[in-house]
Enzyme design. Structure first.
Site, PDB file in Angstrom:
ATOM      1  N   TYR A 114       0.828  -1.211   0.000  1.00 46.83           N
ATOM      2  CA  TYR A 114       0.000   0.000   0.000  1.00 46.83           C
ATOM      3  C   TYR A 114       0.861   1.259   0.000  1.00 46.83           C
ATOM      4  O   TYR A 114       0.406   2.329   0.387  1.00 46.83           O
ATOM      5  CB  TYR A 114      -0.945   0.017   1.218  1.00 46.83           C
ATOM      6  CG  TYR A 114      -1.995  -1.082   1.220  1.00 46.83           C
ATOM      7  CD1 TYR A 114      -1.936  -2.141   0.325  1.00 46.83           C
ATOM      8  CD2 TYR A 114      -3.048  -1.056   2.116  1.00 46.83           C
ATOM      9  CE1 TYR A 114      -2.883  -3.148   0.330  1.00 46.83           C
ATOM     10  CE2 TYR A 114      -4.005  -2.056   2.133  1.00 46.83           C
ATOM     11  CZ  TYR A 114      -3.922  -3.103   1.238  1.00 46.83           C
ATOM     12  OH  TYR A 114      -4.867  -4.090   1.243  1.00 46.83           O
ATOM     13  N   LYS A 131       5.477 -14.195   3.914  1.00 47.33           N
ATOM     14  CA  LYS A 131       5.509 -15.049   2.720  1.00 47.33           C
ATOM     15  C   LYS A 131       6.952 -15.027   2.200  1.00 47.33           C
ATOM     16  O   LYS A 131       7.213 -14.817   1.005  1.00 47.33           O
ATOM     17  CB  LYS A 131       4.515 -14.499   1.672  1.00 47.33           C
ATOM     18  CG  LYS A 131       4.318 -15.368   0.456  1.00 47.33           C
ATOM     19  CD  LYS A 131       3.430 -16.566   0.709  1.00 47.33           C
ATOM     20  CE  LYS A 131       3.407 -17.486  -0.489  1.00 47.33           C
ATOM     21  NZ  LYS A 131       2.640 -18.723  -0.278  1.00 47.33           N
ATOM     22  N   ASP A 166      -0.566 -18.106   3.833  1.00 45.81           N
ATOM     23  CA  ASP A 166      -1.632 -19.002   3.339  1.00 45.81           C
ATOM     24  C   ASP A 166      -1.985 -20.040   4.401  1.00 45.81           C
ATOM     25  O   ASP A 166      -3.161 -20.326   4.646  1.00 45.81           O
ATOM     26  CB  ASP A 166      -1.261 -19.661   2.001  1.00 45.81           C
ATOM     27  CG  ASP A 166       0.221 -19.922   1.823  1.00 45.81           C
ATOM     28  OD1 ASP A 166       1.003 -19.482   2.690  1.00 45.81           O
ATOM     29  OD2 ASP A 166       0.611 -20.569   0.840  1.00 45.81           O
ATOM     30  N   ASP A 205      -4.417  -6.528   6.393  1.00 42.21           N
ATOM     31  CA  ASP A 205      -5.729  -6.055   5.949  1.00 42.21           C
ATOM     32  C   ASP A 205      -6.668  -7.251   5.794  1.00 42.21           C
ATOM     33  O   ASP A 205      -7.795  -7.272   6.295  1.00 42.21           O
ATOM     34  CB  ASP A 205      -5.542  -5.331   4.605  1.00 42.21           C
ATOM     35  CG  ASP A 205      -6.759  -4.523   4.207  1.00 42.21           C
ATOM     36  OD1 ASP A 205      -7.741  -4.511   4.956  1.00 42.21           O
ATOM     37  OD2 ASP A 205      -6.721  -3.910   3.117  1.00 42.21           O
ATOM     38  N   ASP A 254      -9.804  -8.868   8.674  1.00 39.11           N
ATOM     39  CA  ASP A 254     -11.216  -9.064   8.318  1.00 39.11           C
ATOM     40  C   ASP A 254     -11.623 -10.523   8.533  1.00 39.11           C
ATOM     41  O   ASP A 254     -12.737 -10.810   8.981  1.00 39.11           O
ATOM     42  CB  ASP A 254     -11.479  -8.673   6.857  1.00 39.11           C
ATOM     43  CG  ASP A 254     -12.004  -7.249   6.731  1.00 39.11           C
ATOM     44  OD1 ASP A 254     -11.607  -6.406   7.568  1.00 39.11           O
ATOM     45  OD2 ASP A 254     -12.800  -6.977   5.811  1.00 39.11           O
TER      46      ASP A 254
END
Ligand code: NAD
Length: 335
Positions: free
Chosen positions: A125, A174, A207, A231, A235
């Site tokens: 971002y 990752k 993952d 992010d 959620d």
């Protein structure tokens, strides 16, 4: 001690109704704040022609603590996200999103108590992205991770874990594929973790983390990760405890902090007295804890726990049939 002034942005859509509910509850709990009301988002655009007026930025900087409802960023060219702008402008590098199970919700799990700490200013971002071929068929974006940025967010997570007597920090990455960016984040995280022998550091690939959160969420305590992963994971965590109506977030920098509901302005239910105010009430609890007002925070949390567990005048998303004002009245009675 002088009275703390809180900057309040009521926001758009359901924002004013749920923020007003939270203010009534703070007052009833005896918090004794002054409030400075300013506008942002669609409300500000209509009044001043500016999504984020200077007066709003001045109030955020002056009072240091802000309580904010959801804002609508108009769709279309030329409007950058107000939330992203605020995070960059005030260097709110840490996004703290706690989720806890409340008995009485329609959530699939019980006994969840997870804090996701998301790096809020770097990573995917960072804002560098463009279409790079003349035919418009190729686009690129740059992810930026700095050693300093990684170190301060991981340190923030371990300090929070220590302060709140938490046992474990899971560093989500990752680094097996994104060797440069995620690799640097993980390397720095290992160095910082070595300074906190009292807290277990666990490394987990993003993952696998998604699967583990769905299969066995109770294993998580504090999660720290980069912007995009945080992010998405936060959620997912909100979904574990009953959805966005139960999810608050704090954006914390060196100087200022903004406490908010993480959901949007919910145009589908705006003006219908249907919104669940719990998200902003929980954000207010985070704000009280940040200000060291633990007793008041506990008092409001106990009232919220009781209203939801007893199903007394709860909103539709919680399985009830009442509106924002009835829910708020049930809270005020208990306080
Ligand atoms: P949304 O979060 O507003 O709504 C998603 C769904 O959740 C809707 O069905 C809504 O009714 C429901 N919902 C949300 N909050 C609720 C509450 N407190 N009680 C009961 N139900 C609730 O997402 P959206 O519809 O994709 O976005 C609407 C607008 O909000 C957009 O303009 C978007 O830019 C903005 N937005 C703002 C923020 C923010 O200010 N932090 C965050 C996300 C989206």
């Amino acid at each position: 001690m002088s009275t703390q002034t809180i900057t309040v942005i009521k926001g758009d859509g359901i924002g004013p109704s749920i923020v007003e509910a939270a203010i009534q509850i703070l007052d009833k709990a005896g918090c004794d704040f002054n409030y400075e009301y300013v506008d942002a988002g669609l409300t500000a655009l209509e009044k001043t022609g500016d999504l984020l007026p200077e007066a709003t930025l001045d109030a955020i900087a002056r009072n240091k603590i802000t309580l904010k409802g959801p804002l609508t960023t108009p769709v279309g060219e030329g409007f950058t996200s107000i939330n992203v702008t605020l995070r960059k402008k005030f260097n709110l590098y840490s996004n703290v999103r706690p989720v806890i199970s409340f008995k009485g919700t329609k959530a699939r799990y019980e006994n969840i108590d997870i804090i996701t700490i998301r790096e809020n200013t770097q990573g995917m971002y960072s804002g560098h992205g463009q279409v790079v071929s003349e035919d418009g068929l190729i686009a690129e974006a740059t992810s930026i991770i700095t050693r300093d940025g990684a170190e301060r967010i991981v340190r923030f997570a371990f300090e929070l874990a220590r302060r709140e007597n938490r046992q474990k920090v899971t560093v989500v990455h990752k680094a097996n594929i994104l060797k440069s960016t995620s690799g640097l984040f993980l390397k720095v995280a290992r160095e910082v973790a070595a300074e906190y022998a009292d807290i277990t550091m666990q490394e987990m690939i993003v993952d696998n983390t998604c699967m583990q959160l769905v299969m066995n969420p109770q294993q998580f305590d504090v999660i720290v990760t980069t912007n995009l992963f945080g992010d998405i994971l936060s959620d997912l965590c909100a979904g574990l405890v009953g959805g966005l109506g139960m999810a608050p977030g704090a954006n914390i920098g060196e100087d200022c902090a903004i406490f908010e509901a993480v959901h949007g302005s919910a145009p589908d239910i705006a003006g219908k007295n249907l919104a669940n105010p719990s998200s902003v009430i929980l954000a207010s609890i985070q704000m009280l804890e940040h200000l060291g007002m633990k007793d008041k925070a506990e008092k409001i949390k106990a009232a919220l726990t009781d209203v939801i567990a007893s199903g007394d005048r709860t909103t539709r998303d919680l399985g009830g049939s009442h509106g924002t004002t009835d829910f708020t009245a049930a809270m005020l009675e208990r306080l």
